[in-house]
Enzyme design. Sequence first.
Site, short mmCIF file in Angstrom:
data_model
loop_
_atom_site.label_atom_id
_atom_site.label_comp_id
_atom_site.label_asym_id
_atom_site.label_seq_id
_atom_site.Cartn_x
_atom_site.Cartn_y
_atom_site.Cartn_z
N TRP B 102 41.31 35.01 27.82
CA TRP B 102 41.94 34.62 29.06
C TRP B 102 43.33 34.28 28.67
CZ3 TRP B 102 39.52 35.60 33.04
CH2 TRP B 102 37.80 35.60 33.07
N ASP B 173 46.32 26.48 30.82
CA ASP B 173 45.18 26.95 31.43
C ASP B 173 43.99 25.99 30.96
OD1 ASP B 173 43.11 30.14 31.65
OD2 ASP B 173 42.89 27.85 32.59
N LYS B 197 33.94 25.16 36.37
CA LYS B 197 33.46 24.88 35.29
C LYS B 197 33.19 23.23 35.00
CE LYS B 197 35.10 29.20 33.24
NZ LYS B 197 35.55 29.75 34.51
C1 LIG Z 1 39.79 29.82 30.38
C2 LIG Z 1 39.80 30.63 31.67
N1 LIG Z 1 40.81 30.74 32.34
C3 LIG Z 1 40.83 31.65 33.55
C4 LIG Z 1 39.70 32.09 34.04
C5 LIG Z 1 39.36 32.81 35.24
O1 LIG Z 1 39.22 32.14 36.22
P1 LIG Z 1 38.86 32.49 37.82
O2 LIG Z 1 37.71 33.48 37.78
O3 LIG Z 1 38.56 31.41 38.72
O4 LIG Z 1 40.21 33.50 38.28
C6 LIG Z 1 38.29 31.86 33.19
C7 LIG Z 1 36.87 32.26 33.64
O5 LIG Z 1 36.57 32.41 34.64
C8 LIG Z 1 38.51 30.92 31.98
O6 LIG Z 1 37.45 30.58 31.45
MG LIG Z 2 38.59 33.07 25.47
#
Ligand SMILES: Cc1ncc(COP(=O)(O)O)c(C=O)c1O
Ligand SMILES: [Mg+2]
Lengths: 362, 362
Positions: B102, B173, B197
Site C-alpha cells: 500500500w 495511511d 477495517k
Molecule cells: C493500508 C491500506 N491503505 C489503503 C487501502 C486502500 O483502501 P481503499 O480500498 O478504501 O481505497 C487499503 C486496503 O484496502 C489498505 O489496507
Molecule cells: Mg502492505
Amino acid sequence: MNRAHNFNPGPAALPLEVLQKVQSELLDFAGTGMSILEVSHRSKDYEAVHNAAQSLMRELLGIPENYHILFLGGGASLQFSMVPMNLLGPGVSADYVITGAWSQKAFKEAKLVGNPRVAATTEEDGKFTRIPKQEELQLDPQARYVHITSNNTIFGTQWHTFPNTGNVPIVADMSSDFLWRPFDIKPFGLIYGGAQKNLGPAGVTVVIIRDDLLALCREDIPIILRFKTHAKDNSLYNTPPVFAIYIVKLVLEWIKEKGGLAWMEQENRAKAARIYGVIDSYPEFYRAPVAKDSRSFMNAVFRLPSEELENKFLEGAKAHRFVGLKGHRSVGGIRVSMYNYVPKSSVEELARYMEEFARAHA
Amino acid sequence: MNRAHNFNPGPAALPLEVLQKVQSELLDFAGTGMSILEVSHRSKDYEAVHNAAQSLMRELLGIPENYHILFLGGGASLQFSMVPMNLLGPGVSADYVITGAWSQKAFKEAKLVGNPRVAATTEEDGKFTRIPKQEELQLDPQARYVHITSNNTIFGTQWHTFPNTGNVPIVADMSSDFLWRPFDIKPFGLIYGGAQKNLGPAGVTVVIIRDDLLALCREDIPIILRFKTHAKDNSLYNTPPVFAIYIVKLVLEWIKEKGGLAWMEQENRAKAARIYGVIDSYPEFYRAPVAKDSRSFMNAVFRLPSEELENKFLEGAKAHRFVGLKGHRSVGGIRVSMYNYVPKSSVEELARYMEEFARAHA
Ligand SMILES: Cc1ncc(COP(=O)(O)O)c(C=O)c1O
Ligand SMILES: [Mg+2]
Ligand SMILES: Cc1ncc(COP(=O)(O)O)c(C=O)c1O
Ligand SMILES: [Mg+2]
Ligand SMILES: [Mg+2]
Ligand SMILES: [Mg+2]
C-alpha cells in the site's frame, strides 16, 4: 410505524419493500453468517451483487455491450471534475449547455482542467426557467462532447427531448432523473449520476461510458481518477461502496418486478400530472415559473403569493408528515420532489392538501 | 442465526450490537418516519449524527481543535492522490517510507502529481518483513511531510513506535489500524484511512488534517479535490456517504461505552498475543516471516510447511465458520486479520483450531 411522505430532493425515498428486505437480511447475507456490511468485496457473494446491479441496469435501459457501467465513490460532484479530466486536454474542447445551478458547477470544474465553452445558456437574472430550443444551441462540431444536465434539480426544469448533437457524443449528468423512463442511450458517450435520488442511497455514483470515449480517456492523470482504471477492473480496482451498490441492485430488481421502465414512466407521468394539475388549477396561487415544455417530472417548483403563505403551507405540511417541500435556498418557495420511489399515494395526499390549502387561502 | 467468525481483511467484522441497532431502526430513524438511507444530509437529524461522529472521534483520540475531521468518498486510494495533489507542488518534496504494497501505491500516485522521494524502504525481493529502524530513515528536513503506512495489511507489519521526523509533519495511511489504540496525534499533520477495517463499513474515508497543513493546501486544483473545500463545509460541500458515517458514529459510541481506546488496546493486545502465542509454540509449522518487533497486531501472516497443508488448513477452517484467512494473493499462506470488532471469542476458537491442526500435522 408511521411512514413519512418523503418529498426530499436527495437523498430521497426508497421502496419500502427494499428497505424491509435490507432490514430482514442485515445480520446474515446470503447465508454467509455475516452482514453485507462485513463481507469482502472480493467474495463470490458480493461479486454476484456487484455484477447483478450492472446486468439489471443493462437490461432495464437496453445498454449495449459497448458501454461499461462503473460504480464510483465521491459523488456526482467528483464527476464534474473527473469527466473533463479524462476527456479534455490541450486543443480539445467540449460544449456545455447551462440550464441550472448544477450545470454551472459542472462547467466551473471543467474550466479548471480544460478549455470547455458554453454552447447555450438559459440563465436570466440568476434564474433558469426553461430548457433551450435546438436552434439556440451553438454547437462546435469538433467538440469532444456536449454536456447537459438532464434534470435541473434546483430550478425544476428537465430536457423532454435530448438535443441533436450530430456526431458529437452527449455527456449527461442524470443525477436527478436517471431511470425515470426508458431512453435511447446511443447518442450518449457518457452518463453519470449520484444514486441518491432515483437509484439508491447516498454513497455511490454510476458512470456509464461508451467504448469510443473510454479509448480517448487520458492516462497521464492520477491512476485512481482514470476511467480506464475502473473499467479495466470492473469497479473493483479498490474497495467499492459495497452497501450502496447492494441497495442499487435491490432497487433495480424492484423496478424490474414492477414492470420495468415502461411502468416507471407511467407512474412518474401520473404523479407529475397530478401535481401540475393542481398548480394549473390555481395559477394565481401556485405560481410556477417554469415554461410548460421544460417542466421537470421529478421536481415541481412554485411560489405562493407571499412568503407568509409559503411558511403556512410548509407548517401545515408537517402535520401531514410531508417532508422536504421547502424550495432550495437559492430559489425559495416550494419544491415537490417526486422521484421514482415516492409512492403515488403520497403524491395524491399532497395534491389534496394543495387543493384544500388553495381553496382556504386563495 | 449462525454468526461466522469473520477474519476478513477489510471490509471486516462490525460489532454485533451495532448491526442490531442499525437493523432495529432501519425503517424509522430518530422518529422521522424515514430510514437513515432516505433522510436529507442537510436535515438536523442527520447533521447531529455527522457532528457526533466527529466529536466522538475527537474525544476518543484526544484530537485537538486545530485539526479538522473530514468524511470523504472514493476510498483511501483516492487519498493516495489527493494528499500529494493538495500538499506538493513545484519545489516541494515529501518523504515516503516504503514498507509494503500500500505504501508503494501511495508513492506511485504521489509521483504523478509531485516530486516525492523515498526516505527508506524495507523491500527485499518483492517482500516486506519489517519496519525500518530510525537510523535507516534518510529524512529531508525540508520535506513537506513524511508519509508512512502505519499498518501494512498485506505483509503483516506495523509501526510499533512512530518515527521521529523532527519538525516535519507525519502523514499516515492508517486504513488498517486506525483506532487500535490511543496515540499522540501531535506529530501528525494528516491521517487518512478507509473505514472498512477498524471503523465501519466500506464507503467512507476519514481524513484528519492539522490547520498548518490545511493552510498550505493548494487552491489551483479541482474544487472537489481540495481539502479546503471539505474543511470549510464540514464535509457537507456535496452529499456525503450518509449511511457509512452513521455506522461510524455508532461504532465510536460502542467503543466509548466499552471503555474507549485504552480498553480497545487491551483487547487487541490480548487477541494478538493469543495468535502469535500459537505461532511461536510451533515455529517450524507456523512460519511467520515478520521480524518480531514489526509484527502487526491487526494482521498476522504466516505460511505452513507446504501449500497442501495450507489448503488443508483453509478447508478445515470452513467447517468452523472461520472466514477470510487466505493470505493475500501476492503473499500466499495464511493471514489472520483480527481488527477491532473481531470478538476475542472468535480469536480463541481460531487459536484452538490452530493448536489442534499443528498437533495433528506437525
Ligand atoms: C493500508 C491500506 N491503505 C489503503 C487501502 C486502500 O483502501 P481503499 O480500498 O478504501 O481505497 C487499503 C486496503 O484496502 C489498505 O489496507
Ligand atoms: Mg502492505
Ligand atoms: C443534477 C445534480 N448533479 C449533481 C449533484 C451533486 O451530487 P453529489 O452530491 O452526489 O456530489 C446534484 C445534487 O446533489 C444534482 O441534483
Ligand atoms: Mg439546477
Ligand atoms: Mg472491461
Ligand atoms: Mg472549519
